[in-house]
Write a protein that holds these residues in place. Structure first.
Motif, short mmCIF file in Angstrom:
data_model
loop_
_atom_site.label_atom_id
_atom_site.label_comp_id
_atom_site.label_asym_id
_atom_site.label_seq_id
_atom_site.Cartn_x
_atom_site.Cartn_y
_atom_site.Cartn_z
N GLU A 62 31.46 37.13 38.34
CA GLU A 62 31.44 35.68 38.43
C GLU A 62 32.76 34.99 38.25
O GLU A 62 33.11 34.07 39.02
N LEU A 84 35.50 36.19 38.94
CA LEU A 84 36.31 36.64 40.17
C LEU A 84 36.07 35.45 41.32
O LEU A 84 37.00 34.68 41.69
N ARG A 85 34.69 35.23 41.49
CA ARG A 85 34.40 34.31 42.43
C ARG A 85 34.51 32.93 42.03
O ARG A 85 35.38 32.21 43.05
N ILE A 86 34.40 32.51 40.84
CA ILE A 86 34.78 31.09 40.70
C ILE A 86 36.52 30.88 40.47
O ILE A 86 37.03 29.88 41.20
N ALA A 105 38.25 32.46 42.69
CA ALA A 105 38.49 32.31 43.95
C ALA A 105 38.13 31.17 44.61
O ALA A 105 39.08 30.67 45.50
N ILE A 106 37.48 30.14 43.92
CA ILE A 106 37.20 29.05 44.56
C ILE A 106 38.40 27.86 43.90
O ILE A 106 38.99 26.96 44.58
N ALA A 141 34.90 23.80 39.41
CA ALA A 141 34.92 25.30 39.14
C ALA A 141 35.60 25.34 37.76
O ALA A 141 35.18 26.43 37.08
#
Lengths: 331, 120
Positions: free
Chosen positions: B42, B44-46, B48-49, B63
């Motif tokens: 999670e 990592l993905r947030i 990335a945003i 984010a």
């Protein structure tokens, strides 16, 4: 005349067998192997005798068929053979007469020889029927049957041979001489006819019950099993056993080293690289599409994730952007 | 705390098994590592945003707030590579996960494979 010829031939054979038996008795005092050899040779003689009898019966049969009206009689005989009668099939009266004549010609017990010859004739018809129907004749079975059932009072050596069976199965197991059950001749092709092939083992009911109860092991069973394993686990006697133990526990890798141990990626390379098909639900224009294309580019170059993980990654982003749809529409 | 004993080994282990951590700080470090592992994807993905020039800034601010809402111990920055045997926070060699004192002790007793006193 046939009968006189048979008499002469039978008499000559009797004399030879008597002489042979005397000589054999003299050597019976020798060690066991010699005895067994002798008994084996005696069985050979018996089978030779049987072959002679068979030849005689065949000749008689041919004569009988020739006297009859030819093909019709054969058909009648075959029809009679297919009937299911207790104790065998009814043979033609000419054959029975011929059998009685042969029995009278031989110096042995008449009734016994008669019955034996009739039994042989029945067997003959069985085998011929099987051949005509295209069935497989286990010659071994037939010969072994014939050799085993022989019980003449004159030659006691034959009884001994039937006890000490020299015949060996394919699995190197001794074939025990089987006793004829009264039901073996009930049906034309009953299950109990013939020698057991010992291919299938009897499935006992106890094992079935045992298999059913294994499906629900309790905690106590597991604990007990662990206790047993702990008690029986001896310390390793040498380095090899130590290494084996470590490999079982997972401390040591398995040699030769498998680079893909524990990794079971069944997906092809195209499933890793071409991930555009997962972008169906995304809008085709705009910054989000641009962002997701970059994400896909990065994922396609990642060798450490499995295909499932990559799909999950993309789906997470999908869910995230769907939740933020209202926010995005305001912008 | 008997955290180490809660896991049942699949095969019987005849060696010494430690059922306690060296001290509470080590335990807290263990908790942080577990949480960091759980929230790694999670985060990592947030991130990335957040670290983006393409997406709109409003989205990135949202984010930011989301990642701040995650538990504090889930960030990997809070993990400290302590010595495995003594829980010493400093002087730990990464390859052996041991503090310098323990390392020296074992090396002198010839219990470290391939380690020798330097002399040149």
């Amino acid at each position: 005349m046939l009968s006189t010829e048979n008499d002469k031939s039978a008499a000559s054979k009797d004399s030879t067998t008597e002489v042979a038996s005397k000589s054999q008795e003299g050597t019976a005092e020798a060690p066991k192997q010699k005895l067994l050899d002798i008994i084996g040779s005696m069985t050979v003689e018996v089978s030779y005798r049987k072959k002679l009898k068979q030849l005689k019966t065949r000749e008689i049969k041919k004569e009988a068929t020739n006297t009859l009206e030819g093909l019709d009689s054969e058909h009648a005989m075959l029809q009679r053979t297919t009937e299911d009668v207790q104790g065998g099939k009814p043979l033609s009266p000419e054959l029975v007469e011929a059998v009685s004549a042969v029995a009278s010609s031989l110096p042995l017990n008449k009734k016994q020889t008669e019955s034996e010859l009739l039994a042989q004739l029945r067997r003959h018809e069985e085998t011929t029927d099987k051949q005509k129907k295209g069935g497989i004749i286990n010659i071994r079975n037939v010969i072994s049957e014939m050799a085993v059932k022989r019980q003449s009072p004159v030659q006691s050596g034959v009884r001994i041979s039937s006890r000490i069976s020299l015949k060996v199965d394919e699995d190197d197991q001794r074939i025990k001489p089987e006793r004829l059950s009264p039901r073996s001749f009930d049906s034309r092709r009953s299950l109990k006819v013939g020698r057991r092939l010992n291919i299938f083992t009897k499935a006992s009911k106890e094992t079935e019950n045992a298999l059913k109860t294994v499906s629900s092991p309790t905690i106590w069973d597991l604990e007990f099993a662990k206790e047993i394993a702990a008690v029986t686990a001896q310390p390793p006697r040498n380095g090899f056993e130590e290494m084996i133990q470590w490999t079982k526990e997972g401390i040591l890798w398995e040699f030769p080293i498998d680079n893909e141990a524990g990794m079971e990626d069944d997906a092809e390379f195209h499933e890793h690289i071409f991930l555009e098909k997962h972008l169906k639900d995304f809008p085709k224009q705009g910054p989000i599409r641009h962002f997701m294309e970059l994400v896909i580019c990065g994922l396609s170059k990642n060798p450490y994730l499995s295909v499932k993980q990559k799909i999950e990654h993309i789906e997470w982003f999908q869910n995230y952007f769907e939740e933020k749809k209202e926010l995005l529409q305001e912008i | 705390m008997t955290d180490g004993a809660s896991e049942v080994l699949p095969s019987p282990c005849t060696r010494q098994v430690r059922s306690y951590y060296v001290d509470w700080r080590m335990l807290r470090d263990v908790k942080r590592r577990k949480l960091a592992y759980e929230y790694a994807d999670e985060r990592l993905r947030i991130n990335a945003i957040r670290k983006n020039t393409i997406l709109p800034k409003e989205l990135q601010e949202v984010a930011d707030k989301e990642i701040a809402d995650l538990p504090r111990d889930s960030c990997p920055v809070r993990i400290r590579n302590r010595c495995v045997l003594t829980s010493r926070p400093r002087g730990v060699k990464r390859r052996w996960r041991l503090s310098r004192i323990v390392f020296r002790h074992f090396a002198d007793h010839a219990q470290m494979s391939g380690v020798q006193r330097a002399m040149w």
